[in-house]
Design a protein around this motif. Sequence first.
Motif, PDB file in Angstrom:
ATOM      1  N   LEU A  58     -10.631 -28.145 -14.024  1.00 12.91           N
ATOM      2  CA  LEU A  58     -11.866 -28.136 -14.817  1.00 12.91           C
ATOM      3  C   LEU A  58     -12.958 -28.950 -14.135  1.00 12.91           C
ATOM      4  CD1 LEU A  58     -10.360 -28.586 -18.372  1.00 12.91           C
ATOM      5  CD2 LEU A  58     -11.810 -26.699 -17.649  1.00 12.91           C
ATOM      6  N   ILE A  59     -12.585 -30.140 -13.629  1.00 10.05           N
ATOM      7  CA  ILE A  59     -13.591 -31.012 -13.029  1.00 10.05           C
ATOM      8  C   ILE A  59     -14.127 -30.376 -11.743  1.00 10.05           C
ATOM      9  CG2 ILE A  59     -13.920 -33.258 -11.924  1.00 10.05           C
ATOM     10  CD1 ILE A  59     -11.814 -34.272 -14.054  1.00 10.05           C
ATOM     11  N   GLY A  60     -13.219 -29.804 -10.952  1.00  8.90           N
ATOM     12  CA  GLY A  60     -13.647 -29.145  -9.720  1.00  8.90           C
ATOM     13  C   GLY A  60     -14.624 -28.021  -9.999  1.00  8.90           C
ATOM     14  N   LEU A  61     -14.320 -27.207 -11.009  1.00  5.91           N
ATOM     15  CA  LEU A  61     -15.213 -26.084 -11.300  1.00  5.91           C
ATOM     16  C   LEU A  61     -16.517 -26.554 -11.925  1.00  5.91           C
ATOM     17  CD1 LEU A  61     -12.882 -23.187 -12.354  1.00  5.91           C
ATOM     18  CD2 LEU A  61     -13.851 -23.733 -10.159  1.00  5.91           C
ATOM     19  N   LEU A  62     -16.475 -27.677 -12.659  1.00  4.45           N
ATOM     20  CA  LEU A  62     -17.737 -28.247 -13.164  1.00  4.45           C
ATOM     21  C   LEU A  62     -18.634 -28.625 -11.989  1.00  4.45           C
ATOM     22  CD1 LEU A  62     -16.861 -30.573 -16.162  1.00  4.45           C
ATOM     23  CD2 LEU A  62     -18.577 -28.763 -16.104  1.00  4.45           C
ATOM     24  N   MET A  63     -18.012 -29.191 -10.950  1.00  4.89           N
ATOM     25  CA  MET A  63     -18.816 -29.568  -9.772  1.00  4.89           C
ATOM     26  C   MET A  63     -19.422 -28.320  -9.126  1.00  4.89           C
ATOM     27  SD  MET A  63     -16.249 -32.449  -8.315  1.00  4.89           S
ATOM     28  CE  MET A  63     -17.070 -32.862  -6.798  1.00  4.89           C
ATOM     29  N   THR A  64     -18.640 -27.250  -8.993  1.00  5.82           N
ATOM     30  CA  THR A  64     -19.227 -26.054  -8.369  1.00  5.82           C
ATOM     31  C   THR A  64     -20.281 -25.441  -9.279  1.00  5.82           C
ATOM     32  OG1 THR A  64     -17.548 -24.558  -9.233  1.00  5.82           O
ATOM     33  CG2 THR A  64     -17.119 -25.515  -7.094  1.00  5.82           C
ATOM     34  N   SER A  65     -20.132 -25.599 -10.608  1.00  2.00           N
ATOM     35  CA  SER A  65     -21.175 -25.080 -11.507  1.00  2.00           C
ATOM     36  C   SER A  65     -22.480 -25.805 -11.273  1.00  2.00           C
ATOM     37  CB  SER A  65     -20.797 -25.278 -12.977  1.00  2.00           C
ATOM     38  OG  SER A  65     -19.543 -24.770 -13.239  1.00  2.00           O
ATOM     39  N   VAL A  66     -22.404 -27.132 -11.208  1.00  2.06           N
ATOM     40  CA  VAL A  66     -23.625 -27.923 -10.970  1.00  2.06           C
ATOM     41  C   VAL A  66     -24.237 -27.517  -9.634  1.00  2.06           C
ATOM     42  CG1 VAL A  66     -24.498 -30.246 -10.611  1.00  2.06           C
ATOM     43  CG2 VAL A  66     -22.827 -29.814 -12.402  1.00  2.06           C
ATOM     44  N   SER A  67     -23.357 -27.346  -8.643  1.00  6.65           N
ATOM     45  CA  SER A  67     -23.831 -26.935  -7.322  1.00  6.65           C
ATOM     46  C   SER A  67     -24.571 -25.604  -7.404  1.00  6.65           C
ATOM     47  CB  SER A  67     -22.622 -26.837  -6.394  1.00  6.65           C
ATOM     48  OG  SER A  67     -22.789 -25.847  -5.436  1.00  6.65           O
ATOM     49  N   SER A  68     -23.992 -24.648  -8.148  1.00 10.12           N
ATOM     50  CA  SER A  68     -24.624 -23.330  -8.239  1.00 10.12           C
ATOM     51  C   SER A  68     -25.980 -23.414  -8.920  1.00 10.12           C
ATOM     52  CB  SER A  68     -23.734 -22.370  -9.030  1.00 10.12           C
ATOM     53  OG  SER A  68     -22.472 -22.300  -8.449  1.00 10.12           O
TER      54      SER A  68
END
Lengths: 224, 566
Positions: free
Chosen positions: B167-177
């Motif tokens: 979850l945390i990893g994908l939150l980071m990629t969401s912010v990145s996107s």
Amino acid sequence: MALAACAGLPRPATVQGHWMAGNWYTFWFTGAAIYAFTAALIVYSVARWRKRSDRPAVQLADNFLIEIVGVLIPLALVLGLFFMLTWPLENKVDRLVATPDVTVNVTAFRWSWQFAYPGHDIRILGTPTTEPQLVLPAGETVQINLSSIDVDHAFWIPAFLYKKDAIPGYVNRFDINPDRIGQYWGECAEFCGLQHARMHFTVRVLARDQFARWLASHGKLALR
Amino acid sequence: MSITAAPPIRIEPSAPRLIKHGIVSWLCATDHKRIGLLYMSTAFFFFILAGLLSLVMRTQLAQPNGTFVDAHVYNQVFTLHGTAMIFLFVAPFGFGLANYLIPLQIGGPDMIFPRLNAVSYWFFLFGGITVFSGLAAQGGGASAGWFAYAPLSGIQISSGAGQDLWLIGLLMTSVSSIMTGINFITTTLLYRAPGMTMWRLPIFTWEMLATSLMILMAFPPLATCFILLLVDRRMGGHIYDPTMGGSAILYQHLFWFFGHPEVYIMILPYFGVITEVITTFSGKPTFGYFGLVLSSWAIATLSMSVWAHHMFTTGAVTNPFFAGMSFLIGVATGIKFWNWIGTMWQGAIRLTTPMLFALGFLFNFLFGGVTGMMVASPPIDFHAEDSYFLVSHFHYVLGGGSMFAIFAAIYFWFPKVFGVMLSEKLGKISFWLMFVGFNATFFPMIFLGMWGMPRRVYTYPNFPGWGDLNFIASAGAAVMSLAVIIFLVNVYVSSLRHVGKMADNPWDGYSLEWATSSPPPEHNFEWLPPIRSFRPAFDMRHPELASQAKDYEKRAMRKFKEGKIT
């Protein structure tokens, strides 16, 4: 039937299944025609206009008429499919009768099913290694009350061409009218954890009188 | 609203890099070309990892009752395969490509926020590493699927830290996107060279503009969805917990409100790639430029109103509305096919490797589109949902579509980026192996799904025919791996070849990136050709043909004044 075998759907075992199979094949063959037409256009363009000499490409950038035709034909096609097939059939499949002949409460859990027949003191409980059997009458309207006690599951009988999700927190209700006597298999279609792949069950569709005897015996009547 | 009254924007080149070589120069990179390369190579690395995971799955499923891996391992493998392919490969590769290309295509010196761009990349990289690091957690990595439906992904059932790291990893990629989307929109709107009007933007840049807007709409709901799940998991929340008054269906709504635009975020950039490739190798202007741009905006708009077609079987949504909206997207996509064929019509088609991959895209994506129309119809979806029919459908769209377009893009822009041509011979071998392998893998799955094989199963009973079709699928996966290996060999062998100075425009491309040197200088352009149509590089090389194609802008304005377009 030969067409059906080639396209590969299981032979439907409910009234709703027959409707949906007809709809499936309409889309399937319409889709095949669209694919064939478009693929033929692509193959033709590449074969016909492959660069072989110094012939220059025609510098045509647009043609309003051709483009609008490319919008209107697909639009007419999908609107036709939607208003004439999808929407009316959806309403037919989702329709619920006020007084079903038989009601079955189906409860999904990790990783099997419980089938209960209210008013008849019948509860059939499975485990991942012993598949439970759902017994239904042919020619009657069966209402299924589907629920889950833990996570999302989905109740799928491929021969009925139908599935519905079992989601904790509410009961999903739907009607089926089995019309072919026989034994079918069912499974969980929504990923639910470790033994999702083992969440199978079987379905036995009986003639009406035989089903009545089975109900009267509180599910004790041996089915051979 | 007066746009013309706004003061002109002065582009001042930033100071040249102090450190030009070595690893530090890459760690500190803010140049869009370097960040684009970092993005694409990282995404490709994740593609290799996710591809290896798919080989584990195909080995396990090659026979009924397979024993190659157990259920727990298989569930982690398919979760990570889906997560990596979607969040760490197909979408970010498009961002990388856009990072590299947008400033070049619009004649700008860099992205408008170079540091934000760097932050985006590092968030993406560490997000991906965080997702994979879950494998080292006690109890293994996340195993609740790439969709991670609550309550399955809740703390009671998925109790390991692997799910939290996911979850945390994908939150980071969401912010990145989200940051990337902001950067793309602002750059496209404000950093265009003189003469590069909106109606002269290359189609790829247009597609990225629509994609970026979808990113801004879709990723915040995803972040919300995941943060709420983290609250449930680690702070005692009950948002998705029906036993305490929460709602399991809420998770599905939030997830798919992101999830369906995400599907178009993963395909629109590649529609752009395919348009560029087909246009270039047909030697013609793009046919129906307006139609292509408008259809992208139609897709982007409609994409916000189709999410619940992933929920037809939940009994919790109004199926006909979402079915009708999904059908309309089929029309918008049909326009693109029409225009791609129109672009090839009467052209002078060169069957180079990128063009072959583009044609492979057309055939595969068309199949994915036709099956997509089927599953958009609820009475069909009631049978097809969560079966191998669906697996086949979306692999035809994302694998046969986006992945083929990614290879087309790599072969097409490789000479521009590295100043080296990839071998055409190896490229064509790789293409045919991939095309055959891909179809061998995913075509049989159509029938497996119709016969009743559900998705995400680590094993299946020995029903008649199931073992055979699964075996064909697994053999196809092996052929596809061979194609990828040949591609990697091609990159290695070709990069060793010393060819001297690369031509600026080896493919006879039309858009502005082909007017600069290969590879481009640090600030992209020493000089710019006059931009008098949407294909400045083509006009420069073929002045005799330039006059034949009318300028879209003028033509459109004339039509508008004549009342033909309203």
